[in-house]
Design a protein around this motif. Structure first.
Motif, short mmCIF file in Angstrom:
data_model
loop_
_atom_site.label_atom_id
_atom_site.label_comp_id
_atom_site.label_asym_id
_atom_site.label_seq_id
_atom_site.Cartn_x
_atom_site.Cartn_y
_atom_site.Cartn_z
N MET A 133 51.15 47.21 35.90
CA MET A 133 51.49 46.98 37.30
C MET A 133 52.80 46.22 37.43
O MET A 133 53.65 46.56 38.23
N LEU A 134 52.96 45.18 36.61
CA LEU A 134 54.20 44.39 36.66
C LEU A 134 55.40 45.22 36.24
O LEU A 134 56.45 45.16 36.87
N THR A 135 55.26 46.00 35.21
CA THR A 135 56.36 46.83 34.73
C THR A 135 56.74 47.88 35.77
O THR A 135 57.91 48.04 36.09
N LYS A 190 49.68 33.31 42.13
CA LYS A 190 49.56 31.85 42.13
C LYS A 190 50.03 31.26 40.80
O LYS A 190 50.70 30.23 40.78
N LEU A 191 49.70 31.92 39.70
CA LEU A 191 50.12 31.44 38.38
C LEU A 191 51.64 31.39 38.29
O LEU A 191 52.21 30.43 37.77
N SER A 192 52.31 32.41 38.82
CA SER A 192 53.77 32.44 38.73
C SER A 192 54.41 31.33 39.56
O SER A 192 55.52 30.89 39.24
N LEU A 193 53.71 30.86 40.59
CA LEU A 193 54.26 29.77 41.41
C LEU A 193 53.85 28.39 40.92
O LEU A 193 54.55 27.40 41.19
N VAL A 194 52.75 28.28 40.21
CA VAL A 194 52.30 26.96 39.77
C VAL A 194 52.96 26.55 38.45
O VAL A 194 53.05 25.35 38.16
N GLN A 195 53.45 27.50 37.68
CA GLN A 195 54.05 27.14 36.39
C GLN A 195 55.21 26.15 36.51
O GLN A 195 55.29 25.23 35.70
N THR A 243 41.90 42.87 42.88
CA THR A 243 42.66 42.07 43.84
C THR A 243 42.71 40.62 43.40
O THR A 243 43.74 39.96 43.55
N ILE A 244 41.63 40.13 42.83
CA ILE A 244 41.57 38.75 42.38
C ILE A 244 42.59 38.50 41.27
O ILE A 244 43.29 37.49 41.27
N MET A 245 42.71 39.44 40.34
CA MET A 245 43.69 39.30 39.26
C MET A 245 45.11 39.26 39.82
O MET A 245 45.95 38.48 39.36
N ILE A 246 45.39 40.10 40.78
CA ILE A 246 46.73 40.15 41.37
C ILE A 246 47.05 38.84 42.08
O ILE A 246 48.13 38.28 41.93
N HIS A 247 46.08 38.33 42.84
CA HIS A 247 46.30 37.04 43.52
C HIS A 247 46.43 35.90 42.51
O HIS A 247 47.23 34.98 42.71
#
Length: 167
Positions: free
Chosen positions: A92-94, A48-53, A40-44
């Motif tokens: 998961m993303l794919t 966040k990474l996708s929004l902070v970039q 769950t931590i990796m998913i969160h």
């Protein structure tokens, strides 16, 4: 798991202090940790990474995280992830994109749209998925992405008018 939690929470603290580069680095580290199963931590951290970039490059112009310098088209903006990202996250993303999972679609579109200055798309995504963003605790960060998109749009228009002769 303790290492993931440490870097995830450290990223939260850096983000709260406005240090987006260090927050990005912490969440990047979360995604770089080898894993067999996505936590769950990796998913969160991915969300966040996708929004902070889009918030990293405060200078004018394009952000090298989204724009491929070899491509003349900035319409192909995508969020960059670590090359060593755990295979479970990549799967998961794919699979999420293929099944049109709401969360995967939102987070893969929102960051790049903000970086391209597409205010209408960012606003639409935030309004449409407001409950999901609030549930994930990313609504405030999404609003910061909207402000960033507005700033980029203003810069793009100002750049256009500085090139075009008015006479």
């Amino acid at each position: 798991r303790t290492v993931l939690r440490y870097y995830y929470l450290r990223g939260i603290v850096h983000m709260g202090c406005g240090d987006y580069a260090m927050a990005h680095r912490c969440w990047w580290t979360c995604l770089s940790v080898p894993a067999e199963i996505c936590s769950t931590i990796m998913i969160h951290a991915w969300k966040k990474l996708s929004l902070v970039q889009p918030l990293l490059d405060r200078s004018r112009g394009t952000n090298s995280l989204y724009h491929d310098k070899s491509s003349s088209s900035s319409q192909k903006a995508t969020t960059r992830f670590p090359a060593c990202m755990a295979k479970c996250m990549a799967r998961m993303l794919t699979s999420g994109k293929e099944s049109k999972d709401e969360a995967v679609m939102l987070y893969t579109q929102l960051g790049p749209a903000a970086e391209m200055g597409n205010v209408e798309l960012v606003r639409s995504l935030i309004q449409t998925h407001e409950s999901l963003l609030k549930k994930d605790g990313n609504y405030g960060l999404a609003l910061v992405c909207l402000k960033r998109a507005q700033g980029i749009q203003v810069w793009q228009v100002a750049r256009l008018f500085s090139i075009v002769s008015m006479t």
